[in-house]
Design an enzyme around this catalytic site. Structure first.
Site, PDB file in Angstrom:
ATOM      1  N   GLU A 162       0.889  -1.117  -0.022  1.00 12.16           N
ATOM      2  CA  GLU A 162       0.086   0.015  -0.109  1.00 12.16           C
ATOM      3  C   GLU A 162       0.738   1.179  -0.147  1.00 12.16           C
ATOM      4  O   GLU A 162       1.780   1.392   0.847  1.00 12.16           O
ATOM      5  CB  GLU A 162      -0.888   0.029   1.357  1.00 12.16           C
ATOM      6  N   LYS A 221       8.214  -1.608  -2.343  1.00 13.37           N
ATOM      7  CA  LYS A 221       7.645  -0.953  -1.198  1.00 13.37           C
ATOM      8  C   LYS A 221       8.679  -0.064  -0.575  1.00 13.37           C
ATOM      9  O   LYS A 221       8.553   1.038  -0.369  1.00 13.37           O
ATOM     10  CB  LYS A 221       6.559  -1.813  -0.480  1.00 13.37           C
ATOM     11  N   CYS A 277       6.199   4.471   9.455  1.00 16.09           N
ATOM     12  CA  CYS A 277       6.841   3.903   8.311  1.00 16.09           C
ATOM     13  C   CYS A 277       8.122   4.063   7.875  1.00 16.09           C
ATOM     14  O   CYS A 277       9.075   3.153   7.671  1.00 16.09           O
ATOM     15  CB  CYS A 277       5.794   3.626   7.226  1.00 16.09           C
TER      16      CYS A 277
HETATM   17  P1  NAD Z   1      -1.887  -0.331  12.706  1.00 14.81           P
HETATM   18  O1  NAD Z   1      -1.129  -0.805  13.760  1.00 14.81           O
HETATM   19  O2  NAD Z   1      -2.648   0.887  12.649  1.00 14.81           O
HETATM   20  O3  NAD Z   1      -2.947  -1.690  12.575  1.00 14.81           O
HETATM   21  C1  NAD Z   1      -2.725  -3.084  12.679  1.00 14.81           C
HETATM   22  C2  NAD Z   1      -3.826  -3.965  13.251  1.00 14.81           C
HETATM   23  O4  NAD Z   1      -3.673  -5.245  13.126  1.00 14.81           O
HETATM   24  C3  NAD Z   1      -4.068  -3.512  14.614  1.00 14.81           C
HETATM   25  O5  NAD Z   1      -5.411  -3.074  14.863  1.00 14.81           O
HETATM   26  C4  NAD Z   1      -3.851  -4.683  15.346  1.00 14.81           C
HETATM   27  O6  NAD Z   1      -4.578  -5.104  16.462  1.00 14.81           O
HETATM   28  C5  NAD Z   1      -4.086  -5.763  14.340  1.00 14.81           C
HETATM   29  N1  NAD Z   1      -3.511  -7.027  14.543  1.00 14.81           N
HETATM   30  C6  NAD Z   1      -2.335  -7.314  14.807  1.00 14.81           C
HETATM   31  N2  NAD Z   1      -2.219  -8.706  14.789  1.00 14.81           N
HETATM   32  C7  NAD Z   1      -3.291  -9.293  14.417  1.00 14.81           C
HETATM   33  C8  NAD Z   1      -4.002 -10.494  14.525  1.00 14.81           C
HETATM   34  N3  NAD Z   1      -2.943 -11.492  14.519  1.00 14.81           N
HETATM   35  N4  NAD Z   1      -5.229 -10.672  14.240  1.00 14.81           N
HETATM   36  C9  NAD Z   1      -6.111  -9.812  13.891  1.00 14.81           C
HETATM   37  N5  NAD Z   1      -5.408  -8.350  13.958  1.00 14.81           N
HETATM   38  C10 NAD Z   1      -4.465  -8.227  14.247  1.00 14.81           C
HETATM   39  O7  NAD Z   1      -0.975  -0.587  11.355  1.00 14.81           O
HETATM   40  P2  NAD Z   1      -1.132   0.201  10.097  1.00 14.81           P
HETATM   41  O8  NAD Z   1      -0.511   1.472  10.176  1.00 14.81           O
HETATM   42  O9  NAD Z   1      -2.488  -0.035   9.447  1.00 14.81           O
HETATM   43  O10 NAD Z   1       0.181  -0.633   9.230  1.00 14.81           O
HETATM   44  C11 NAD Z   1      -0.134  -2.117   8.937  1.00 14.81           C
HETATM   45  C12 NAD Z   1       0.879  -2.208   7.691  1.00 14.81           C
HETATM   46  O11 NAD Z   1       0.681  -1.612   6.664  1.00 14.81           O
HETATM   47  C13 NAD Z   1       2.330  -2.116   8.262  1.00 14.81           C
HETATM   48  O12 NAD Z   1       2.933  -3.280   7.755  1.00 14.81           O
HETATM   49  C14 NAD Z   1       2.782  -0.927   7.618  1.00 14.81           C
HETATM   50  O13 NAD Z   1       4.172  -0.740   7.489  1.00 14.81           O
HETATM   51  C15 NAD Z   1       1.909  -0.862   6.343  1.00 14.81           C
HETATM   52  N6  NAD Z   1       1.585   0.433   5.788  1.00 14.81           N
HETATM   53  C16 NAD Z   1       1.104   1.586   6.563  1.00 14.81           C
HETATM   54  C17 NAD Z   1       0.808   2.826   6.005  1.00 14.81           C
HETATM   55  C18 NAD Z   1       0.474   3.928   6.930  1.00 14.81           C
HETATM   56  O14 NAD Z   1      -0.011   5.068   6.412  1.00 14.81           O
HETATM   57  N7  NAD Z   1      -0.010   3.725   8.159  1.00 14.81           N
HETATM   58  C19 NAD Z   1       0.854   2.992   4.699  1.00 14.81           C
HETATM   59  C20 NAD Z   1       1.401   1.817   4.003  1.00 14.81           C
HETATM   60  C21 NAD Z   1       1.796   0.767   4.467  1.00 14.81           C
HETATM   61  C1  UGA Z   2       4.466   7.786   3.746  1.00  9.25           C
HETATM   62  C2  UGA Z   2       4.432   7.375   2.204  1.00  9.25           C
HETATM   63  O1  UGA Z   2       4.459   8.799   1.538  1.00  9.25           O
HETATM   64  C3  UGA Z   2       3.410   6.530   1.563  1.00  9.25           C
HETATM   65  O2  UGA Z   2       3.702   6.567   0.316  1.00  9.25           O
HETATM   66  C4  UGA Z   2       3.709   5.213   2.274  1.00  9.25           C
HETATM   67  O3  UGA Z   2       2.671   4.380   1.792  1.00  9.25           O
HETATM   68  C5  UGA Z   2       3.444   5.352   3.833  1.00  9.25           C
HETATM   69  O4  UGA Z   2       4.849   6.253   4.311  1.00  9.25           O
HETATM   70  C6  UGA Z   2       3.869   4.225   4.487  1.00  9.25           C
HETATM   71  O5  UGA Z   2       4.404   3.201   4.048  1.00  9.25           O
HETATM   72  O6  UGA Z   2       3.506   4.303   5.712  1.00  9.25           O
HETATM   73  P1  UGA Z   2       2.953   8.797   5.481  1.00  9.25           P
HETATM   74  O7  UGA Z   2       4.184   8.548   6.537  1.00  9.25           O
HETATM   75  O8  UGA Z   2       1.793   8.621   5.781  1.00  9.25           O
HETATM   76  O9  UGA Z   2       3.257   8.160   3.878  1.00  9.25           O
HETATM   77  O10 UGA Z   2       3.073  10.449   5.115  1.00  9.25           O
HETATM   78  P2  UGA Z   2       3.969  11.316   4.250  1.00  9.25           P
HETATM   79  O11 UGA Z   2       3.318  12.289   3.778  1.00  9.25           O
HETATM   80  O12 UGA Z   2       5.114  10.528   3.377  1.00  9.25           O
HETATM   81  O13 UGA Z   2       4.875  12.058   5.444  1.00  9.25           O
HETATM   82  C7  UGA Z   2       5.863  11.637   6.304  1.00  9.25           C
HETATM   83  C8  UGA Z   2       6.482  12.386   7.156  1.00  9.25           C
HETATM   84  O14 UGA Z   2       7.367  13.317   6.419  1.00  9.25           O
HETATM   85  C9  UGA Z   2       5.724  13.390   7.816  1.00  9.25           C
HETATM   86  O15 UGA Z   2       6.250  13.679   9.257  1.00  9.25           O
HETATM   87  C10 UGA Z   2       5.840  14.642   7.258  1.00  9.25           C
HETATM   88  O16 UGA Z   2       5.415  15.738   7.746  1.00  9.25           O
HETATM   89  C11 UGA Z   2       7.310  14.754   6.377  1.00  9.25           C
HETATM   90  N1  UGA Z   2       7.682  15.358   5.268  1.00  9.25           N
HETATM   91  C12 UGA Z   2       6.987  14.923   4.227  1.00  9.25           C
HETATM   92  C13 UGA Z   2       8.455  16.449   5.497  1.00  9.25           C
HETATM   93  O17 UGA Z   2       9.015  16.890   6.238  1.00  9.25           O
HETATM   94  N2  UGA Z   2       8.715  17.243   4.267  1.00  9.25           N
HETATM   95  C14 UGA Z   2       8.010  16.880   2.969  1.00  9.25           C
HETATM   96  O18 UGA Z   2       8.534  17.403   1.853  1.00  9.25           O
HETATM   97  C15 UGA Z   2       7.245  15.842   2.933  1.00  9.25           C
END
Ligand code: NAD
Ligand code: UGA
Length: 463
Positions: A162, A221, A277
């Site tokens: 994602e 990713k 992340c």
């Molecule tokens: P999160 O902590 O918000 O959510 C994960 C959820 O999974 C929690 O609610 C937890 O209770 C649940 N969980 C864990 N183990 C479980 C199990 N065995 N059965 C059922 N539920 C279970 O995490 P997130 O931010 O959604 O991130 C999830 C993944 O996506 C990570 O690998 C992260 O790197 C990736 N990712 C996150 C973002 C982002 O913007 N947060 C963007 C892209 C990718």
């Molecule tokens: C980031 C990536 O942008 C997503 O593509 C990815 O899916 C995600 O991580 C993930 O894997 O979790 P996110 O962390 O939600 O998304 O937000 P960003 O907009 O990337 O910002 C990350 C951090 O960098 C923030 O603290 C933001 O304020 C900072 N940032 C961003 C800067 O300081 N300068 C910039 O120019 C841009």
């Protein structure tokens, strides 16, 4: 396989919004999001969609439309696995805090638990989709667990990372730059890929859906996040040089961003990147490189994190130095605690580390953030284990509006770029503060000239 039932394990920042959008765009598919966390599921099921556990612009409206129709939130993980043809794993993959790889490798225990649960429950063939961000070759481990159940069920593993960013999750999901799907190059693998392509084709153009082998998808990713974070550390490195030389980092960013090969995005100098992340994924990349003996590759990427830590520390040091080398018992007001605007997520937010540094210097911190609760701020600080919970509670006061938070402050620090901060009556805030009144703009969002004409001492990043 024509998909009519999807299950997603993990109702977090990715699972919740991603599945809400799939449900909205595919009314013919029943989508069930499951989680072990009962409170989180109860919040997703709150009758008032405004109370769902994740704040993202536009998300509550989509949940309101699809929930109860073809979008369901449940704690019954077994039932949802059993019924679905396609299972997304969207659980957390934090940095390991114990054992081998502590502080670097991704902790895959939640992923493995999901794989074992799927293996135990599944009675029919299933497509398992890695939505979580995973080290390259994790699919191999998942496959090995699933293939050794001995019950004859066939599994196909896909990688579908994602790329949404928080704060813009809904628009990112509705209009993605691309969808990436990695799968086996066998006929069964290709059929599984096609099933997932068909799901996304309900709203994404076919030429934006990229299919690759599993390992390329997993590694893409980590690479994307590493490149994005690297741009921020690069511009932040230049911000320090700008401060020494009289150059202005905003002007430098504009000048280089107009080169179409560099491009203008992700060049905002700041107090340092946060979020769940970037740091975790780069540390994981460093760990993977080291585990293959690629020490130069590991060192290269680790520098992105080193620079980011430096930028956060530099910001707190600048506050102390500017306030005549002591902040003991001074009131410093933080505007913003979230790691970026338009989210209530605080994971790895720069605010936490800057607050921790300043509390070490015996400052009194007041905070206002439009979306983050006091409990969240306190638990963020407690998590660092720098001092007792009681001491953190003594050091932090949380306000529900910025004007009260700034009253009697010696300095204001902008930690998050919330739009509303630019619209405040800064004269009124100035009048209520100790003089000289300082502003440390960790996001370069305020109008320096205007603030200086009011009387503030303004310090931005990189100018
Ligand atoms: P999160 O902590 O918000 O959510 C994960 C959820 O999974 C929690 O609610 C937890 O209770 C649940 N969980 C864990 N183990 C479980 C199990 N065995 N059965 C059922 N539920 C279970 O995490 P997130 O931010 O959604 O991130 C999830 C993944 O996506 C990570 O690998 C992260 O790197 C990736 N990712 C996150 C973002 C982002 O913007 N947060 C963007 C892209 C990718
Ligand atoms: C980031 C990536 O942008 C997503 O593509 C990815 O899916 C995600 O991580 C993930 O894997 O979790 P996110 O962390 O939600 O998304 O937000 P960003 O907009 O990337 O910002 C990350 C951090 O960098 C923030 O603290 C933001 O304020 C900072 N940032 C961003 C800067 O300081 N300068 C910039 O120019 C841009």
């Amino acid at each position: 396989m024509k998909i009519t039932k999807i299950c997603c394990i993990g109702a977090g920042y990715v699972g919740g919004p991603t599945m809400a959008v799939i449900a909205q765009k595919c009314p013919h598919i029943q989508v069930t999001v499951v989680d072990l966390n009962e409170q989180r599921i109860a919040d997703w099921n709150d009758p008032n969609p405004e109370n769902i556990p994740i704040y993202e612009p536009g998300l509550s409206e989509i949940v309101a439309e699809a929930r109860g129709r073809n979008l369901f939130f449940s704690t019954d993980v077994d039932k949802a696995i059993d019924e679905a043809q396609m299972i997304f794993i969207s659980v957390n993959t934090p940095t390991k805090t114990y054992g081998k790889g502590k502080g670097m490798a991704a902790d895959l225990k939640y992923i493995e638990l999901c794989a074992r649960q799927i293996a135990r429950v599944a009675k029919q063939n299933k497509i398992v989709v890695e939505k979580s961000t995973l080290p390259v070759r994790t699919a191999e481990a998942i496959k090995s667990i699933l293939d050794n159940t001995g019950n004859g069920v066939q599994f196909q593993i896909l990688s579908n990372p994602e790329f949404l960013a928080e704060g813009t999750a809904v628009t990112d999901l509705l209009n993605p730059d691309r969808i990436l799907i990695g799968g086996d190059t066998t006929q069964e693998g290709e059929e599984a890929i096609n099933s997932l392509v068909e799901v996304y084709s309900n709203w994404v153009r076919r030429d934006q859906i990229l299919t690759t082998n599993v390992w390329s998808s997993e590694l893409s990713k980590l690479t994307a996040n590493a490149f994005l974070a690297q741009r921020i550390s690069s511009i932040n490195a230049m911000s320090e040089l700008c401060e020494k030389t009289g150059a202005d980092v905003n002007e430098v960013a504009k000048a280089i961003g107009m080169d179409s090969r560099i491009g203008p995005k992700f060049l905002r100098a700041s107090v340092g990147f946060g979020g769940s992340c970037f740091q975790k994924d780069i540390l994981n990349l460093v760990y993977i490189a080291k585990s293959y003996g690629l020490n130069e590759v590991a060192d290269y990427w680790e520098q992105v994190i080193i620079m980011n830590d430096h930028q956060k520390r530099r910001f707190s040091s600048k506050i102390v130095q500017t306030l005549y080398n002591t902040v003991a018992d001074k009131k410093i007001t933080f505007l913003g605690w979230a790691f970026k605007k338009d989210t209530n997520d605080t994971r790895e937010s720069a605010a936490i580390y800057v607050a921790d540094d300043l509390i070490n210097e015996q400052a009194k911190i007041s905070v206002f953030d439009p979306k983050v609760s006091k409990n969240k701020m306190l638990s963020d600080l407690d998590y660092l284990e720098t001092r007792s919970s009681e001491d953190n509670r003594d050091a932090i006061s949380v306000f529900d509006n910025a004007y009260d938070a700034c009253k009697g402050a010696h300095a204001i620090a902008i930690l998050t770029e919330w739009d509303e901060f630019t619209t405040y009556d800064w004269k009124k805030i100035y009048d209520s503060m100790h003089k000289p009144a300082f502003i440390f703009d960790g996001r370069n969002i305020l109008n320096a000239k205007q603030l200086e004409s009011i009387g503030f001492v303004y310090r931005g990043i990189g100018s």
